[in-house]
Design an enzyme around this catalytic site. Structure first.
Site, PDB file in Angstrom:
ATOM      1  N   SER A   1       3.119   1.863   2.101  1.00  0.00           N
ATOM      2  CA  SER A   1       2.358   1.772   0.858  1.00  0.00           C
ATOM      3  C   SER A   1       0.982   1.167   1.065  1.00  0.00           C
ATOM      4  CB  SER A   1       3.137   0.887  -0.132  1.00  0.00           C
ATOM      5  OG  SER A   1       2.324   0.577  -1.252  1.00  0.00           O
TER       6      SER A   1
ATOM      7  N   TYR B   1       6.252  -7.378  -2.204  1.00  0.00           N
ATOM      8  CA  TYR B   1       6.648  -5.983  -1.929  1.00  0.00           C
ATOM      9  C   TYR B   1       5.775  -5.420  -0.809  1.00  0.00           C
ATOM     10  CZ  TYR B   1       5.991  -0.974  -2.287  1.00  0.00           C
ATOM     11  OH  TYR B   1       5.811   0.350  -1.974  1.00  0.00           O
TER      12      TYR B   1
ATOM     13  N   LYS C   1       6.770  -4.122   3.200  1.00  0.00           N
ATOM     14  CA  LYS C   1       6.429  -2.824   3.802  1.00  0.00           C
ATOM     15  C   LYS C   1       5.695  -3.047   5.131  1.00  0.00           C
ATOM     16  CE  LYS C   1       7.803   0.267   0.744  1.00  0.00           C
ATOM     17  NZ  LYS C   1       8.438   1.569   0.943  1.00  0.00           N
TER      18      LYS C   1
HETATM   19  C1  WQD Z   1      -2.490   1.640 -11.952  1.00  0.00           C
HETATM   20  C2  WQD Z   1      -3.634   1.200 -12.844  1.00  0.00           C
HETATM   21  C3  WQD Z   1      -3.357  -1.012 -13.730  1.00  0.00           C
HETATM   22  C4  WQD Z   1       0.125   0.002 -16.218  1.00  0.00           C
HETATM   23  C5  WQD Z   1       1.599   0.162  -7.834  1.00  0.00           C
HETATM   24  C6  WQD Z   1       2.212  -0.646  -6.740  1.00  0.00           C
HETATM   25  C7  WQD Z   1       1.917   0.019  -5.434  1.00  0.00           C
HETATM   26  C8  WQD Z   1       2.402   1.438  -5.452  1.00  0.00           C
HETATM   27  C9  WQD Z   1       1.808   2.194  -6.636  1.00  0.00           C
HETATM   28  C10 WQD Z   1       4.542   1.799  -4.419  1.00  0.00           C
HETATM   29  C11 WQD Z   1      -4.049  -0.252 -12.600  1.00  0.00           C
HETATM   30  C12 WQD Z   1      -3.352   0.040 -14.855  1.00  0.00           C
HETATM   31  C13 WQD Z   1      -0.934   0.085 -15.338  1.00  0.00           C
HETATM   32  C14 WQD Z   1      -0.122  -0.274 -17.591  1.00  0.00           C
HETATM   33  C15 WQD Z   1      -2.477  -0.356 -17.132  1.00  0.00           C
HETATM   34  N1  WQD Z   1       3.814   1.495  -5.521  1.00  0.00           N
HETATM   35  N2  WQD Z   1      -2.214  -0.091 -15.792  1.00  0.00           N
HETATM   36  N3  WQD Z   1      -1.425  -0.441 -17.986  1.00  0.00           N
HETATM   37  O1  WQD Z   1      -0.655  -1.306  -9.458  1.00  0.00           O
HETATM   38  O2  WQD Z   1      -2.094   0.598  -8.529  1.00  0.00           O
HETATM   39  O3  WQD Z   1       0.209   0.231  -7.664  1.00  0.00           O
HETATM   40  O4  WQD Z   1       2.136   1.461  -7.795  1.00  0.00           O
HETATM   41  O5  WQD Z   1       4.138   2.012  -3.303  1.00  0.00           O
HETATM   42  O6  WQD Z   1       2.562  -0.691  -4.435  1.00  0.00           O
HETATM   43  O7  WQD Z   1       1.628  -1.916  -6.769  1.00  0.00           O
HETATM   44  O8  WQD Z   1      -0.115   1.127  -9.949  1.00  0.00           O
HETATM   45  O9  WQD Z   1       0.428   2.367 -11.990  1.00  0.00           O
HETATM   46  O10 WQD Z   1       0.904  -0.142 -11.927  1.00  0.00           O
HETATM   47  O11 WQD Z   1      -1.465   0.656 -12.070  1.00  0.00           O
HETATM   48  O12 WQD Z   1      -3.642  -0.541 -17.541  1.00  0.00           O
HETATM   49  O13 WQD Z   1       0.795  -0.365 -18.462  1.00  0.00           O
HETATM   50  O14 WQD Z   1      -3.228   1.281 -14.204  1.00  0.00           O
HETATM   51  O15 WQD Z   1      -4.088  -2.158 -14.126  1.00  0.00           O
HETATM   52  O16 WQD Z   1      -5.454  -0.336 -12.762  1.00  0.00           O
HETATM   53  P1  WQD Z   1      -0.762   0.076  -8.918  1.00  0.00           P
HETATM   54  P2  WQD Z   1       0.028   0.999 -11.534  1.00  0.00           P
END
Ligand code: WQD
Length: 325
Positions: A116, A140, A144
């Site tokens: 990841s 997490y 990885k």
């Molecule tokens: C994306 C964007 C949030 C939810 C995570 C894991 C990473 C990988 C992918 C496994 C960010 C914004 C999100 C919400 C929002 N997983 N957001 N409201 O954090 O980039 O990565 O998933 O490998 O390890 O950490 O993904 O989809 O949570 O967030 O505004 O309700 O959407 O701030 O900018 P992230 P995400």
């Protein structure tokens, strides 16, 4: 070829299974079904209900003889890993070490790890390449990275060739809607947007609008799960054919903001999708975008399905069907 997918009944696992089966490989699915769905299992797969913490179950499944395995059985909720680290150390580290050692004993030649972008932490430069500093911001991401480090040793000491595939933000669904399984209580942006679209959730909370990005909201590199799946097939072929381990980013190299995802989702679904701005989420960097040049050059991997339109439409199609809209 015979490939055994650990965590093969999950969102990514089922798409990886489809990619291998489409080209005629024998696919095994090993899953404890704690979050994986039996409904998603592709007909013709060999199914093992088991846990990577159970060595006897691992031995029994691996005894059937597999050319390669794909490890997709790690827990992946970054936020949860900070409140329940023991759940992640047991499953992601102890479980992965069980799997690695049993694969070596069983004579498995190729090991593909679902890694990841979380291993990088706060970016010090963009786009992120594989040499970028690795300072994970959550446990997490650390697990990885730890698994990658163990694989590097097993490559040296036991000739276990591996491919560590560092996914950026996996998204989308198989275009012909074969996969219907939805994640329960998702935390990732796109499923949360879709739940707001179908009314399963009152509103999308947008975590911060004051980032130094195109519109103030967080920017991420979304890569279609079918592109990711095809990357796994290419990676298995590469490490077996070249007897060489590789570590590559798998990202679309395009940065999309929360608002761009929201606007496209409203357009595609025709639904209002209520949303409101709230404070930033701890640990969120402003922008995370990959360079996948190494995967392009070594594997010949190029994303084909990762456009904003394709990701949102394929996801909406599955939510629409699940909610009979
Ligand atoms: C994306 C964007 C949030 C939810 C995570 C894991 C990473 C990988 C992918 C496994 C960010 C914004 C999100 C919400 C929002 N997983 N957001 N409201 O954090 O980039 O990565 O998933 O490998 O390890 O950490 O993904 O989809 O949570 O967030 O505004 O309700 O959407 O701030 O900018 P992230 P995400």
């Amino acid at each position: 070829m015979k490939v055994l997918l650990f965590g093969g009944a999950g969102y990514i696992g089922t798409h990886v299974a489809l990619a291998f089966q489409k080209r005629g490989d024998t696919v095994g699915i090993y899953d404890n079904f704690s979050s994986g769905l039996r409904d998603n299992i592709i007909p013709g797969s060999v199914v093992y209900e088991g846990d990577i913490l159970n060595k006897d179950q691992l031995k029994a499944a691996l005894a059937d003889g597999w050319d390669a395995v794909v490890h997709l059985a790690a827990f992946k909720a970054a936020g949860e890993s900070m409140t329940r680290p023991e759940k992640y150390s047991l499953n992601n580290i102890t479980g992965s070490l069980n799997l690695i050692t049993e694969c070596v004993s069983a004579g498995v030649k190729g090991f593909v790890l679902s890694s990841s972008a979380a291993i990088y932490g706060e970016p010090t430069y963009l786009p992120i390449d594989e040499e970028h500093p690795k300072n994970p911001e959550n446990y997490y991401g650390y697990t990885k990275l730890a698994i990658e480090r163990h694989l590097e040793w097993y490559d040296k000491l036991k000739d276990l060739r591996f491919a560590a595939l560092r996914y950026f933000n996996a998204a989308g669904y198989d275009s012909n809607g074969d996969m219907m399984g939805l994640e329960n209580s998702p935390a990732n942006l796109i499923p949360v947007v879709m739940e707001a679209a179908v009314g399963k959730r009152d509103t999308l909370q947008i975590f911060g609008d004051d980032y130094d990005t195109k519109d103030g909201t967080g920017v991420r590199d979304y890569v279609h799960v079918t592109d990711l799946a095809e990357g796994h097939v290419m990676a298995v072929d590469y490490i077996l054919a070249n007897d060489e381990s590789i570590t590559v980013n798998l990202g679309s190299e395009s940065g999309l903001s929360v608002l761009e995802i929201l606007q496209e989702s409203r357009k595609v679904s025709g639904r209002e999708i209520p949303a409101n701005f709230v404070g930033r989420r701890a640990g969120d960097p402003a922008k995370l975008v990959a360079t996948s040049k190494k995967a392009n050059d070594i594997l010949g991997w190029y994303p084909k399905y990762s456009s904003l339109e394709s990701i949102i439409k394929s996801t909406w199609d599955v939510y629409k069907k699940n909610f009979n809209l």
